[in-house]
Design a protein around this motif. Structure first.
Motif, PDB file in Angstrom:
ATOM      1  N   ALA A   1      33.280  44.653  20.559  1.00 48.51           N
ATOM      2  CA  ALA A   1      32.108  45.222  21.197  1.00 48.51           C
ATOM      3  C   ALA A   1      30.837  44.448  20.856  1.00 48.51           C
ATOM      4  O   ALA A   1      30.745  43.797  19.815  1.00 48.51           O
ATOM      5  CB  ALA A   1      31.951  46.691  20.771  1.00 48.51           C
TER       6      ALA A   1
ATOM      7  N   HIS B   1      29.824  55.842  31.499  1.00 46.31           N
ATOM      8  CA  HIS B   1      29.136  55.036  30.499  1.00 46.31           C
ATOM      9  C   HIS B   1      27.634  55.149  30.754  1.00 46.31           C
ATOM     10  O   HIS B   1      27.193  55.926  31.599  1.00 46.31           O
ATOM     11  CB  HIS B   1      29.639  53.592  30.586  1.00 46.31           C
TER      12      HIS B   1
ATOM     13  N   SER C   1      37.381  50.221  30.091  1.00 48.30           N
ATOM     14  CA  SER C   1      36.360  49.863  29.116  1.00 48.30           C
ATOM     15  C   SER C   1      35.103  49.533  29.915  1.00 48.30           C
ATOM     16  O   SER C   1      35.185  48.803  30.888  1.00 48.30           O
ATOM     17  CB  SER C   1      36.808  48.650  28.306  1.00 48.30           C
ATOM     18  N   ASP C   2      33.957  50.079  29.563  1.00 47.82           N
ATOM     19  CA  ASP C   2      33.570  50.987  28.500  1.00 47.82           C
ATOM     20  C   ASP C   2      33.413  52.397  29.075  1.00 47.82           C
ATOM     21  O   ASP C   2      32.996  52.546  30.200  1.00 47.82           O
ATOM     22  CB  ASP C   2      32.242  50.561  27.907  1.00 47.82           C
TER      23      ASP C   2
ATOM     24  N   CYS D   1      32.939  56.877  27.778  1.00 51.69           N
ATOM     25  CA  CYS D   1      33.120  57.983  26.841  1.00 51.69           C
ATOM     26  C   CYS D   1      34.417  58.700  27.216  1.00 51.69           C
ATOM     27  O   CYS D   1      35.056  58.366  28.222  1.00 51.69           O
ATOM     28  CB  CYS D   1      31.931  58.944  26.905  1.00 51.69           C
TER      29      CYS D   1
ATOM     30  N   GLU E   1      39.348  51.440  25.713  1.00 54.93           N
ATOM     31  CA  GLU E   1      38.417  51.132  24.635  1.00 54.93           C
ATOM     32  C   GLU E   1      38.539  52.138  23.498  1.00 54.93           C
ATOM     33  O   GLU E   1      38.818  53.318  23.708  1.00 54.93           O
ATOM     34  CB  GLU E   1      36.992  51.115  25.174  1.00 54.93           C
TER      35      GLU E   1
ATOM     36  N   THR F   1      36.032  52.065  20.567  1.00 54.26           N
ATOM     37  CA  THR F   1      34.933  51.413  19.855  1.00 54.26           C
ATOM     38  C   THR F   1      34.789  51.915  18.423  1.00 54.26           C
ATOM     39  O   THR F   1      34.500  51.146  17.506  1.00 54.26           O
ATOM     40  CB  THR F   1      33.612  51.632  20.616  1.00 54.26           C
TER      41      THR F   1
ATOM     42  N   ALA G   1      29.847  57.825  18.878  1.00 52.39           N
ATOM     43  CA  ALA G   1      30.584  57.500  20.100  1.00 52.39           C
ATOM     44  C   ALA G   1      30.032  58.287  21.281  1.00 52.39           C
ATOM     45  O   ALA G   1      29.816  57.737  22.373  1.00 52.39           O
ATOM     46  CB  ALA G   1      32.071  57.789  19.915  1.00 52.39           C
TER      47      ALA G   1
ATOM     48  N   HIS H   1      30.779  55.951  24.224  1.00 49.07           N
ATOM     49  CA  HIS H   1      31.995  55.197  23.942  1.00 49.07           C
ATOM     50  C   HIS H   1      33.085  56.170  23.488  1.00 49.07           C
ATOM     51  O   HIS H   1      32.898  57.381  23.484  1.00 49.07           O
ATOM     52  CB  HIS H   1      31.737  54.134  22.876  1.00 49.07           C
ATOM     53  N   THR H   2      34.236  55.629  23.088  1.00 45.06           N
ATOM     54  CA  THR H   2      35.409  56.433  22.774  1.00 45.06           C
ATOM     55  C   THR H   2      35.916  56.108  21.378  1.00 45.06           C
ATOM     56  O   THR H   2      35.799  54.969  20.916  1.00 45.06           O
ATOM     57  CB  THR H   2      36.541  56.141  23.789  1.00 45.06           C
TER      58      THR H   2
ATOM     59  N   HIS I   1      38.041  46.761  22.245  1.00 42.74           N
ATOM     60  CA  HIS I   1      36.590  46.981  22.244  1.00 42.74           C
ATOM     61  C   HIS I   1      36.134  47.603  20.922  1.00 42.74           C
ATOM     62  O   HIS I   1      35.384  48.562  20.878  1.00 42.74           O
ATOM     63  CB  HIS I   1      36.157  47.862  23.424  1.00 42.74           C
TER      64      HIS I   1
ATOM     65  N   SER J   1      34.210  48.192  17.481  1.00 42.14           N
ATOM     66  CA  SER J   1      32.928  47.929  16.835  1.00 42.14           C
ATOM     67  C   SER J   1      33.165  46.979  15.665  1.00 42.14           C
ATOM     68  O   SER J   1      34.155  47.105  14.928  1.00 42.14           O
ATOM     69  CB  SER J   1      32.315  49.233  16.321  1.00 42.14           C
TER      70      SER J   1
END
Length: 301
Positions: free
Chosen positions: A10, A140, A209-210, A212, A230, A232, A241, A246-247, A268, A270
């Motif tokens: 990411a 997203h 990706s990307d 939630c 994803e 993250t 998140a 994000h997830t 993806h 972090s």
């Protein structure tokens, strides 16, 4: 079906990790999915032929998913590319790329076709005789799509022994593979199932990706063979998140379980985490068939 991960981290590129980009090889087609910074270098490292890429799918207009696109287009030009290039991405992608080409006076010597997306419902964006691609609307911070790649059902396979046994001439082979029964000269009708075998089950691949956590994608990705989703963050950063849309790894695994997919590929990540193995450890508490994407990694399904 072969998936090559060019980048799966990411936000920002680092000396040893790359932002999102991957190549899907399916039915002898090569599709580039997202094009983060450094994609063309990763293509070279992974020995993927530039000339075979005729379709590029961009999920959204955050830099870590498309900042490598203008460089790749420029390199295509320097390599004297002749094939048309089709780019599928959110509305605005055409303006961004054309502005860079115009101000740098570096128009390519091949045709660029932009297919701008703005529909919030799933739609077919590419189709040929072997493969169909449709969008997976994601949630997203800006307009974002995932992509579902589906093989089409192959023609039936000849049972050569049976065809020879009935002394059927070669000129009828294509009709047989198309599913037709055959009428012999002596009046016997030979049903197709005696002359052919069933084709292999078509494969499917979903790229998400990307996004939630959202269950709205479940009907679209239902029972796909491979889901790239994803992940993250870990569950300890669930609040972050949600804030960044994000997830977490557990949320990705939950989606995989509820969609009844065969295989989940996480990515993806972090860059705050030292080990990506922790993502699999968390996801495996929910869903058993978990693989970890990593730069330069190839999966064959």
């Amino acid at each position: 079906m072969k998936l090559t991960i060019l980048g799966c981290y990411a936000a920002t590129p680092r000396t040893f990790t790359n932002p999102t980009s991957q190549v899907l090889e399916i039915k002898n087609r090569l599709f580039l999915i997202d094009c983060g910074e450094g994609t063309q270098v990763q293509l070279r490292k992974n020995k993927i032929k530039f000339s075979k890429i005729n379709q590029i799918f961009i999920s959204h207009l955050h830099g870590d998913h498309f900042f490598g696109l203008i460089g790749l287009i420029s390199t295509f030009s320097l390599l004297n590319r002749n094939n048309d290039l089709h780019i599928y991405g959110p509305k605005g992608i055409k303006e961004i790329i054309k502005l860079q080409l115009r101000l740098s006076n570096s128009w390519p010597n091949f045709e660029l076709h932009f297919h701008e997306l703005e529909n919030t419902e799933s739609e077919v964006v590419y189709e040929d005789d072997k493969v169909l691609v449709k969008t997976i609307p994601l949630k997203h911070r800006i307009y974002t799509n995932g992509f579902l790649f589906q093989e089409k059902l192959d023609e039936r396979k000849l049972n050569i022994a049976a065809v020879q046994e009935y002394e059927i001439e070669r000129c009828y082979y294509q009709n047989i593979k198309n599913g037709k029964d055959i009428l012999l000269d002596d009046g016997r009708l030979i049903p197709n199932n005696l002359l052919t075998f069933n084709p292999e089950k078509p494969k499917s691949y979903a790229f998400c990706s990307d996004t939630c956590y959202t269950e709205t994608i479940l009907p679209i990705i239902d029972k796909v063979d491979v889901l790239y989703h994803e992940s993250t963050f870990l569950q300890s950063e669930e609040t972050l998140a949600a804030k960044t849309m994000h997830t977490t790894a557990i949320q990705a695994a939950t989606i995989a379980k509820r969609a009844q997919v065969t295989q989940l590929v996480l990515g993806h990540y972090s860059t705050r985490y030292d080990r990506i193995e922790v993502f699999k450890e968390e996801a495996s508490t929910i869903f058993s068939n978990v693989l970890l994407a990593d730069d330069g990694k190839t999966f064959e399904f």
